[in-house]
Design a protein around this motif. Structure first.
Motif, PDB file in Angstrom:
ATOM      1  N   SER B  26       0.797  -1.221   0.000  1.00 39.35           N
ATOM      2  CA  SER B  26       0.000   0.000   0.000  1.00 39.35           C
ATOM      3  C   SER B  26       0.837   1.283   0.000  1.00 39.35           C
ATOM      4  CB  SER B  26      -0.935   0.017   1.209  1.00 39.35           C
ATOM      5  OG  SER B  26      -0.196  -0.114   2.409  1.00 39.35           O
ATOM      6  N   ASN B  27       2.085   1.228   0.462  1.00 42.68           N
ATOM      7  CA  ASN B  27       2.884   2.440   0.660  1.00 42.68           C
ATOM      8  C   ASN B  27       3.906   2.581  -0.464  1.00 42.68           C
ATOM      9  OD1 ASN B  27       4.570   4.492   1.537  1.00 42.68           O
ATOM     10  ND2 ASN B  27       4.605   3.796   3.655  1.00 42.68           N
ATOM     11  N   SER B  28       3.791   3.657  -1.215  1.00 43.42           N
ATOM     12  CA  SER B  28       4.689   3.856  -2.358  1.00 43.42           C
ATOM     13  C   SER B  28       6.123   4.190  -1.935  1.00 43.42           C
ATOM     14  CB  SER B  28       4.136   4.955  -3.271  1.00 43.42           C
ATOM     15  OG  SER B  28       3.990   6.163  -2.553  1.00 43.42           O
ATOM     16  N   GLN B  31      11.017   0.675  -1.214  1.00 41.39           N
ATOM     17  CA  GLN B  31      11.979   0.624  -2.311  1.00 41.39           C
ATOM     18  C   GLN B  31      12.601  -0.764  -2.490  1.00 41.39           C
ATOM     19  OE1 GLN B  31      12.678   2.855  -4.473  1.00 41.39           O
ATOM     20  NE2 GLN B  31      11.859   4.745  -3.638  1.00 41.39           N
ATOM     21  N   SER B  52      13.821  -0.970  -6.144  1.00 36.43           N
ATOM     22  CA  SER B  52      12.948  -0.179  -7.014  1.00 36.43           C
ATOM     23  C   SER B  52      12.129  -1.119  -7.897  1.00 36.43           C
ATOM     24  CB  SER B  52      13.770   0.826  -7.808  1.00 36.43           C
ATOM     25  OG  SER B  52      12.917   1.765  -8.440  1.00 36.43           O
ATOM     26  N   SER B  53      12.068  -0.887  -9.165  1.00 40.17           N
ATOM     27  CA  SER B  53      11.163  -1.674 -10.001  1.00 40.17           C
ATOM     28  C   SER B  53      11.933  -2.555 -10.977  1.00 40.17           C
ATOM     29  CB  SER B  53      10.231  -0.742 -10.774  1.00 40.17           C
ATOM     30  OG  SER B  53      10.991   0.108 -11.602  1.00 40.17           O
ATOM     31  N   LYS B  67       5.670  -1.084  -9.684  1.00 43.75           N
ATOM     32  CA  LYS B  67       5.416  -0.046  -8.686  1.00 43.75           C
ATOM     33  C   LYS B  67       4.165   0.752  -9.015  1.00 43.75           C
ATOM     34  CE  LYS B  67       8.645   1.808  -6.282  1.00 43.75           C
ATOM     35  NZ  LYS B  67       9.744   2.691  -5.844  1.00 43.75           N
ATOM     36  N   SER B  68       3.795   0.817 -10.286  1.00 43.59           N
ATOM     37  CA  SER B  68       2.603   1.585 -10.644  1.00 43.59           C
ATOM     38  C   SER B  68       1.342   0.953 -10.063  1.00 43.59           C
ATOM     39  CB  SER B  68       2.482   1.715 -12.161  1.00 43.59           C
ATOM     40  OG  SER B  68       2.339   0.443 -12.751  1.00 43.59           O
ATOM     41  N   LYS B  70       1.651  -1.373  -7.511  1.00 44.90           N
ATOM     42  CA  LYS B  70       2.056  -1.840  -6.179  1.00 44.90           C
ATOM     43  C   LYS B  70       1.864  -3.355  -6.063  1.00 44.90           C
ATOM     44  CE  LYS B  70       1.106   2.538  -3.796  1.00 44.90           C
ATOM     45  NZ  LYS B  70       0.419   3.268  -4.881  1.00 44.90           N
ATOM     46  N   THR B  93      11.557   0.117   3.347  1.00 38.08           N
ATOM     47  CA  THR B  93      12.004   1.435   2.903  1.00 38.08           C
ATOM     48  C   THR B  93      13.518   1.499   3.036  1.00 38.08           C
ATOM     49  OG1 THR B  93      11.874   2.384   5.111  1.00 38.08           O
ATOM     50  CG2 THR B  93       9.867   2.434   3.786  1.00 38.08           C
TER      51      THR B  93
END
Lengths: 116, 110
Positions: B26-28, B31, B52-53, B67-68, B70, B93
Motif C-alpha cells: 500500500s505504501n509507495s 523501495q 525499485s522496479s 510499482k505503478s 504496487k 524502505t
C-alpha cells in the motif's frame, strides 16, 4: 562459518512469567533485529539493535525489551507473559545498522516459545 | 489495512509446473522488495531481492515488481519437490525495517 544462532530452541513458560531469549549474530555482522512470528503469519518486526542501542522499534508493548552486548550478541526479554505471546521468535543479523538485504540480512532458526 | 497482502494459498502443483506467487502493498515509499523461503521449523532464507522496479532472474526464479500497481510477483519455473516450503514476500524502505506478508505455502508433488 557459523550463521545466526539462537537459544534455546524451544521453551515453555507459564502466563505471567518472564523469559529471556538469546541470539549470536553471523560472523562479521554487528546489527541484530528481532521478530515475532505467530503460527500461520509472517514475521512481525519487534526492534533492531546496533552499537548496543535500540535503533528502530515496531508496534510492540514495553513488555518487550532487549539488549545488545559489546560482542554484538543480543537478548530479547519479555515480561508478564500472555498466552498471545506464544510464537516463533526470530533473530536476524546484518551489518552497518541496516536491515536491508544488500547488507547480508540473515535469519536464525528461531526459538519456539509456548505460554501456558 | 495491512501494508502488504499476500495471496494466502495454499498452492499444490505437479512437478515441473510454473508457479506464480503474488503480493500487493500500500505504501509507495517502499523501495526494497524481497522474497524469502521458509522451511518447516526453520528461519526465513532470502531468495532474492529487487531494488525499485523491474525484473530480476536467478536460475529458475524470477522476481517482478510493478510499482505503478504496487504489485510484486515471484515465478518459479520447472518446480521441484524441494521447492515445497512457505514463501514470504517482504518490503522495506531505505530505513531498513522489513514488513512481511503472511506467506503462501507451496507443495510440489512428484
Amino acid at each position: 562459518d557459523a550463521g545466526v544462532t539462537q537459544s534455546p530452541t524451544h521453551l515453555i513458560k507459564t502466563r505471567g512469567q518472564q523469559v529471556t531469549l538469546r541470539c549470536s549474530p553471523k560472523s562479521g555482522h554487528d546489527t541484530v533485529s528481532w521478530y515475532q512470528q505467530a503460527l500461520g503469519q509472517g514475521p512481525q518486526f519487534i526492534f533492531q539493535y546496533y552499537e548496543e542501542e535500540e535503533r528502530q522499534r515496531g508496534n510492540f508493548p514495553d513488555r518487550f525489551s532487549g539488549h545488545q552486548f559489546p560482542n554484538y550478541s543480543s537478548e530479547l526479554n519479555v515480561n508478564a507473559l500472555l498466552l498471545g505471546d506464544s510464537a516463533l521468535y526470530l533473530c536476524a543479523s546484518s551489518s552497518g545498522d541496516s536491515g536491508l538485504p544488500n547488507y547480508g540480512y540473515t535469519f536464525g532458526s528461531g526459538t519456539r516459545l509456548t505460554v501456558v | 489495512q495491512k501494508e502488504v497482502e499476500q495471496d494466502p494459498g495454499p498452492l499444490s502443483v505437479p512437478e515441473g509446473a510454473i508457479v506464480s506467487l503474488n503480493c500487493t502493498y500500500s505504501n509507495s515509499a517502499f523501495q526494497y522488495f524481497m522474497w524469502y523461503r521458509q522451511y518447516s521449523r526453520k528461519g526465513p532464507e532470502l531468495l532474492m531481492y529487487t531494488y525499485s522496479s523491474g525484473n530480476k532472474e536467478d536460475g529458475r526464479f524470477t522476481a517482478q515488481v510493478d510499482k505503478s500497481s504496487k504489485y510484486i510477483s515471484l515465478f518459479i519455473r520447472d518446480s521441484q519437490p524441494s521447492d515445497s516450503a512457505t514463501y514470504l514476500c517482504a518490503i522495506a524502505t531505505n530505513a531498513g525495517k522489513s514488513t512481511f506478508g503472511d506467506g503462501t505455502t507451496l507443495t510440489v508433488k512428484p
